[in-house]
Motif scaffolding. Structure first.
Motif, PDB file in Angstrom:
ATOM      1  N   ARG A 178       0.825  -1.220   0.000  1.00 34.90           N
ATOM      2  CA  ARG A 178       0.000   0.000   0.000  1.00 34.90           C
ATOM      3  C   ARG A 178       0.853   1.261   0.000  1.00 34.90           C
ATOM      4  O   ARG A 178       0.445   2.298  -0.527  1.00 34.90           O
ATOM      5  N   HIS A 193      -3.279   3.112  -4.272  1.00 38.35           N
ATOM      6  CA  HIS A 193      -4.619   2.844  -4.811  1.00 38.35           C
ATOM      7  C   HIS A 193      -4.822   1.371  -5.160  1.00 38.35           C
ATOM      8  O   HIS A 193      -5.832   1.010  -5.770  1.00 38.35           O
ATOM      9  N   ALA A 242      -6.622  -3.100  -6.962  1.00 36.02           N
ATOM     10  CA  ALA A 242      -7.334  -1.872  -7.291  1.00 36.02           C
ATOM     11  C   ALA A 242      -8.653  -2.247  -7.978  1.00 36.02           C
ATOM     12  O   ALA A 242      -8.797  -3.370  -8.481  1.00 36.02           O
TER      13      ALA A 242
END
Length: 343
Positions: A204, A209, A231
């Motif tokens: 992360r 994202h 994502a």
């Protein structure tokens, strides 16, 4: 080795590597539609490591000759086969039977190996390359500018995945033990220590994202983290259950559990996809289509190898009669690339 003698390595049951048996016999002949391949290179893949423990989900009953793939020269063509194939170097995907000096296969299953690629180099990208190519391009459909997470980025499949993803213009995050991090950084990979770091937290940081694809051969509880790191629009490709390699009990259960998770995740309206990749999928339904796809994709991999998009990582080369030592080395976790056996 006597020209009229065949050597093969037999897996007699659940044994330590030293329990592998070397057997000698007559060289087989090609039947109609078949060819005999004189093996020049085969190798130790993760499948053989599972098979010797009785943990590969659809392995044949003991005893059998392991060997998922091989590269060699056609020494005999049977009736109905183009005789000009004799003398040409080819690759073939087998699942079992490759750890032998001579192997009989259907002529329709062989894939030509281009000039300029050695047998050992080609061997490193047969099962590993076809797996990586199909997961990347047929399942995840990775594109330039995307970010992918490759578990075991230094491994046989993982190292090919890394290079093919980069050739496609993707950014790669890779998990590996610390001793492989320097080499991964040199290749432009962002490495994560799968033993000492919090993998989800580190991913992360690198991809706030989420990632567009995760390639996971580990299975077990970690597959849930792999799914959560995607994502929107991302794809998880699961292709094994390495975390259960040394477990006791049913060899099918870890795979069935993975398939169950994949089914459930795909049933949810979450804008993400999950696959359990099996290189043999579709073979029973349409063998001609399966063969054509395999030939197309493996040819692409060989061309990538020829261009330098993929580098052959040969960890070691040993004679076929040294299969026990080769298995020990492959399982040691100390080598990067493929342990190759030659006749």
């Amino acid at each position: 080795m006597n020209a009229a003698e065949m050597i093969e390595v037999v897996l007699p049951g659940k044994v330590e590597p030293e329990g592998l048996q070397v057997r000698r016999g007559a060289v087989p002949s090609a039947g109609p539609g078949e060819v005999v391949i004189r093996m020049e290179a085969t190798g130790v893949s993760f499948a053989e490591q599972q098979m010797r423990r009785g943990r590969y989900y659809d392995q044949p009953p003991f005893p059998f000759v392991p060997g998922y793939d091989l590269v060699g020269t056609i020494s005999e063509a049977g009736d109905g086969v183009d005789p000009t194939l004799v003398g040409s170097r080819v690759a073939v995907l087998l699942k079992v039977g490759g750890w032998a000096s001579h192997v009989v296969v259907d002529a329709a299953d062989v894939v030509p190996v281009p000039e300029g690629i050695s047998a050992a180099e080609a061997e490193t990208v047969v099962i590993n390359g076809i797996t990586a190519w199909q997961m990347l391009h047929r399942k995840a459909r990775v594109r330039a500018g995307q970010t992918v997470l490759v578990h075991g980025a230094n491994g046989g499949v993982g190292s090919v995945l890394v290079q093919l993803a980069q050739a496609a213009g993707a950014k790669v995050i890779g998990t590996a033990s610390v001793r492989h991090h320097a080499a991964l950084r040199e290749r432009g990979v962002s490495p994560i220590d799968y033993r000492g770091e919090d993998i989800p937290a580190r991913v992360r940081e690198l991809a706030p994202h989420g990632v567009n694809a995760v390639f996971d051969h580990v299975g077990g509880r970690g597959i849930i983290d792999s799914w959560r790191l995607l994502a929107p629009g991302g794809t998880l490709v699961s292709y094994g259950s390495a975390s259960t390699r040394d477990d006791e009990g049913s060899k099918q259960w870890p795979v069935l559990k993975l398939l169950g998770r994949v089914w459930l995740w795909n049933a949810l309206p979450n804008r993400r996809r999950a696959y359990f990749f099996n290189v043999w999928a579709g073979r029973a339904l349409n063998r001609d289509r399966f063969r054509a796809r395999l030939r197309t994709d493996l040819t692409e991999v060989f061309e990538a190898l020829g261009r330098g998009d993929v580098t052959a990582h040969i960890a070691a080369e040993l004679p076929l009669t040294g299969a026990a030592e080769a298995m020990r080395l492959a399982e040691s976790g100390t080598v990067a690339g493929k342990v190759v056996l030659h006749a």
